[in-house]
Design a protein around this motif. Sequence first.
Motif, PDB file in Angstrom:
ATOM      1  N   ALA A   1      33.697  47.439  28.950  1.00 23.50           N
ATOM      2  CA  ALA A   1      34.000  46.469  30.004  1.00 23.50           C
ATOM      3  C   ALA A   1      32.729  46.076  30.754  1.00 23.50           C
ATOM      4  CB  ALA A   1      35.023  47.053  30.976  1.00 23.50           C
ATOM      5  N   ASN A   2      31.897  47.058  31.023  1.00 22.90           N
ATOM      6  CA  ASN A   2      30.657  46.772  31.745  1.00 22.90           C
ATOM      7  C   ASN A   2      29.723  45.884  30.931  1.00 22.90           C
ATOM      8  OD1 ASN A   2      31.325  48.126  34.028  1.00 22.90           O
ATOM      9  ND2 ASN A   2      30.407  50.069  33.361  1.00 22.90           N
TER      10      ASN A   2
ATOM     11  N   PRO B   1      26.597  48.408  37.715  1.00 23.27           N
ATOM     12  CA  PRO B   1      27.142  48.860  36.434  1.00 23.27           C
ATOM     13  C   PRO B   1      26.799  47.910  35.279  1.00 23.27           C
ATOM     14  CG  PRO B   1      28.923  48.261  37.968  1.00 23.27           C
ATOM     15  CD  PRO B   1      27.645  48.280  38.745  1.00 23.27           C
TER      16      PRO B   1
ATOM     17  N   GLU C   1      29.717  44.487  40.873  1.00 22.68           N
ATOM     18  CA  GLU C   1      29.570  44.447  39.421  1.00 22.68           C
ATOM     19  C   GLU C   1      28.146  44.595  38.951  1.00 22.68           C
ATOM     20  OE1 GLU C   1      33.024  41.669  37.495  1.00 22.68           O
ATOM     21  OE2 GLU C   1      31.243  40.684  38.287  1.00 22.68           O
TER      22      GLU C   1
ATOM     23  N   GLU D   1      29.834  52.689  39.438  1.00 22.53           N
ATOM     24  CA  GLU D   1      31.207  52.488  38.968  1.00 22.53           C
ATOM     25  C   GLU D   1      31.529  51.003  39.079  1.00 22.53           C
ATOM     26  OE1 GLU D   1      33.235  54.826  37.773  1.00 22.53           O
ATOM     27  OE2 GLU D   1      31.651  56.340  38.034  1.00 22.53           O
ATOM     28  N   ARG D   2      32.342  50.559  38.143  1.00 21.97           N
ATOM     29  CA  ARG D   2      32.723  49.150  38.190  1.00 21.97           C
ATOM     30  C   ARG D   2      33.581  48.893  39.426  1.00 21.97           C
ATOM     31  NH1 ARG D   2      33.002  44.738  35.297  1.00 21.97           N
ATOM     32  NH2 ARG D   2      35.018  43.992  34.569  1.00 21.97           N
ATOM     33  N   HIS D   3      33.397  47.730  40.030  1.00 22.24           N
ATOM     34  CA  HIS D   3      34.106  47.339  41.246  1.00 22.24           C
ATOM     35  C   HIS D   3      33.898  48.321  42.385  1.00 22.24           C
ATOM     36  CE1 HIS D   3      35.786  44.211  38.901  1.00 22.24           C
ATOM     37  NE2 HIS D   3      36.505  45.017  38.144  1.00 22.24           N
TER      38      HIS D   3
ATOM     39  N   PRO E   1      37.330  50.850  26.997  1.00 25.54           N
ATOM     40  CA  PRO E   1      36.577  51.867  27.724  1.00 25.54           C
ATOM     41  C   PRO E   1      35.656  51.194  28.747  1.00 25.54           C
ATOM     42  CG  PRO E   1      36.259  52.089  25.341  1.00 25.54           C
ATOM     43  CD  PRO E   1      37.075  50.855  25.570  1.00 25.54           C
ATOM     44  N   GLU E   2      35.397  51.900  29.814  1.00 25.09           N
ATOM     45  CA  GLU E   2      34.550  51.417  30.907  1.00 25.09           C
ATOM     46  C   GLU E   2      33.217  50.842  30.398  1.00 25.09           C
ATOM     47  OE1 GLU E   2      35.532  51.624  34.066  1.00 25.09           O
ATOM     48  OE2 GLU E   2      33.706  51.577  35.289  1.00 25.09           O
ATOM     49  N   THR E   3      32.586  51.558  29.454  1.00 21.94           N
ATOM     50  CA  THR E   3      31.257  51.110  29.005  1.00 21.94           C
ATOM     51  C   THR E   3      31.340  49.746  28.338  1.00 21.94           C
ATOM     52  OG1 THR E   3      31.656  52.438  27.043  1.00 21.94           O
ATOM     53  CG2 THR E   3      30.117  53.336  28.665  1.00 21.94           C
TER      54      THR E   3
END
Length: 647
Positions: free
Chosen positions: A12-13, A101, A98, A74-76, A8-10
Amino acid sequence: MPSIRILPETVANKIAAGEVVERPASVVKELVENSLDAGATQVSVEVESGGKRLLRVADDGSGMSHDDALLAFERHSTSKLRTAEDLVSIATLGFRGEALPSVAAVSRIVLETRSQEEEAGTRIEIAGGKLMSVRAAGLPPGTCVTVRDLFYNVPARRKFLKSETTELGHIASLVTHYSLAHPEKSFVLKTPTQEIMNVGPVASYQDRIFQLFGKQALDELLELKETKVAAPPASWETGSAAAAGEPGDTEREPAEMVIRGFVSKPEVQRPNRNAIYVFVNRRLVRDRLILHAIHEAYRNILPSDAFPTVLLFLELPFAEVDVNVHPSKVEVRFRHSAWVHDSAREAIRAALTALKPIASFPSVGRPAQRAAGVAAAGTGPSLQQAIPTDVPMSDGAGFELEPYQPAPEPQRFSFETGEAIPLTLSDESRQGVTGTFANAAGQPASTAPTTTEAEIANLKPLGQVSNSFIVAVNASGLWIVDQHVAHERVLFERQLRERQAGQVTGQRLLMPMIVQLSPRQQATFDQIAAELRSSGFDVEPFGQRTVAIQSAPTGISTSDLDKLLVELLDGVEKDAQTTNVETLRRKIAASVSCHAAIKINMPLDQRKMEWLLGELAKTDCPMSCPHGRPIVLRYSLREIEKAFKRV
Ligand code: ADP
Ligand code: MG
């Protein structure tokens, strides 16, 4: 094994945050870079509890529209890069998309921003990567990011944070770097109880150094002549840089590099590299190549275990630098590394040789201590105190950026007693530290022991102390000259000059001298034999690991010859960098001149002393021997008059 899935995005961040966000100072770095990229002219940083409780960076830059503000997390997501080709020439400090986020994943963050074009601003609140609220707000144009409770949801990281003082120290260093690189902008750094830095826009790096560190630091420094270096010829292509050979290659912009900066005078000696700052396109970088260039520029001026203070600002065409090497972008790769290396070395060397500085009596005896003393006890903070070190500062260590408080007096050597006595600062030099710059008109008078060619000319020898040190006088004062190192300097420059002009012819020995070598020495010999020959040594292989010296540079006694050769071979072995021809040449010249020079404990008649002092005055660098020791001490007329209370 569990099946593979996309995180999930969270999550990854949070992982990315591990790389980008190490401590409060790393958050400040990302936020300040964003402000500068947004064209801000004022950047203000507020810190509570070393940044652990609160960090706030506010700017007057472009601001963001409502939509962009949301996208920024948002990432990237970045406005600074569109295509992979853009990566080849990056003009902004950030580009990875980066930072926001990542920081948002490990803190409670509030973004308040308004672009010039929009009527209302936007306020976004995120905690641990979760969007808590978005609303319109009345805000001034620009951006303000507040980060609270860093790592509140990553206890392992939080535990690793150091004391508040240490973390604040890192932040102060960081803001100092950026303010040095951007003298035309304002920077403020404050805590609830203290304004640590407040510098307005100034016209030059010199003025900024003065604002930050005061007059004393400037007095220690020489300004490099601004140098523009044209593109290297195509044959220089080195290409460790990832950029080399990329599409833009054929039609790249003309490469010109601009070198500006400040380097310390030869009498300043630091025990480590912590006062060396290199900025490439206004980004502070750690770069071994440039460190080596600096080291080479000071070779034969500073002892090899001492380091200068350096602030070097390189501006290169963006395509010449690859900044996409390191997540926090502190390392870069140069496309033409030899070009950058040699140009930096030459710019620094030019400034040092133009100076011809002479040590005066105060520096007698204990150069290392003196240097440390200046760093620790000088009026106002030294560069070393203010700028960080790779090693985190110990708790409570001063990073005080307030330059304007008198500190303990520096020590000065007493001519009469040979002991250190307190040096009272003259009114003139005190003025510089009151913070008013107007009186100095940007050019605070230097009180440093620097001298010109004219000052060392016409020395009249009076005699020798202990058959080793020549006492001499001229209009500028009383001088003591170390006869061995003086002669060494004269011979060193002569040997180098002759070598530069072509082959040096040595003197043939009556009997060849046979020298036995160790395997390592033999290997080094094979490597440097050609340069040795060109420097006047005719040395032939003579059986297994044995060589025969047939001729040697003039002036070396035969009994010394084998020692000299072995010293050379061992010296080169130790310093792998000397494979560089230029360096090797200097090294050989330094060793040769050391062995050929008159020794101490040798009586000299009047004519010889006159000759030696005359030759010394003609050298490029009469103040220190090729190994970095001082050659002359001067007790200036003014100091003499002062000591006798006549002025
Ligand atoms: P990057 O700087 O690598 O692009 P960030 O995550 O730091 O990535 O920022 C994302 C984007 O948010 C930036 O590209 C920029 O457009 C915008 N942004 C961030 N900070 C500011 C600021 N202080 N002022 C204006 N725009 C900003
Ligand atoms: Mg950024």
